[in-house]
Design an enzyme around this catalytic site. Sequence first.
Site, PDB file in Angstrom:
ATOM      1  N   PRO A   1      52.726  44.150  16.997  1.00 30.52           N
ATOM      2  CA  PRO A   1      52.870  44.524  18.408  1.00 30.52           C
ATOM      3  C   PRO A   1      54.126  45.321  18.761  1.00 30.52           C
ATOM      4  CG  PRO A   1      53.654  42.313  18.096  1.00 30.52           C
ATOM      5  CD  PRO A   1      53.121  42.767  16.755  1.00 30.52           C
ATOM      6  N   CYS A   2      54.938  45.702  17.783  1.00 24.46           N
ATOM      7  CA  CYS A   2      56.256  46.265  18.117  1.00 24.46           C
ATOM      8  C   CYS A   2      56.187  47.523  18.988  1.00 24.46           C
ATOM      9  CB  CYS A   2      57.080  46.513  16.862  1.00 24.46           C
ATOM     10  SG  CYS A   2      56.386  47.725  15.753  1.00 24.46           S
ATOM     11  N   ARG A   3      55.134  48.333  18.885  1.00 28.69           N
ATOM     12  CA  ARG A   3      55.061  49.565  19.686  1.00 28.69           C
ATOM     13  C   ARG A   3      54.002  49.482  20.793  1.00 28.69           C
ATOM     14  NH1 ARG A   3      54.275  54.609  17.080  1.00 28.69           N
ATOM     15  NH2 ARG A   3      55.247  55.411  18.933  1.00 28.69           N
TER      16      ARG A   3
END
Length: 174
Positions: free
Chosen positions: A123-125
Amino acid sequence: MSDSMTWLEFLSQAKGFLAISSKLNDSWQLIEKDKHEPNTFLKYAQKVKYKDELINVEYHIVYSISYQVPMLYLQAHRSDGGLLDIEATWNLFMPEMPRSDLYQMLTQMEHPVLFRPFMTLHPCRTCEILSQFGKQSTNLILTFISIYGPYVKLELSNSYGLINEENEKYEMKM
């Protein structure tokens, strides 16, 4: 559009997405483990062709407390019930991607509600990607699945967008 969402926004939009799914007679479900935050998630299952066999894939859309965005978790099982390992999962969903990139995209993590290993799209971006849409999305869950789903063979019917637009028009008239 906000760059993130609260748990209550996730829950509200998950229920809105489920209402669209119900109108389309699609088989999404809202699974509520208990009333605690964030123990509710959307679930969908389908069969995906891989080489000469059908793979049962179960998808979960779960709220990430850390990133404050939806996350897509999945498990893929052969017809005999055996779980696909990480290498076979990569081959199924992203066969052309370099392995070094895959660890950053599709990786194994503990499911935050079920507490067992699942594959997940990192989910980082997600926040950054969802915020790039010019028109504010009325349902970030729908937008999220539309963007991320195709990477793991989860594609929504175009009817989801049409019904969502009908709901928007109805809400504006009220």
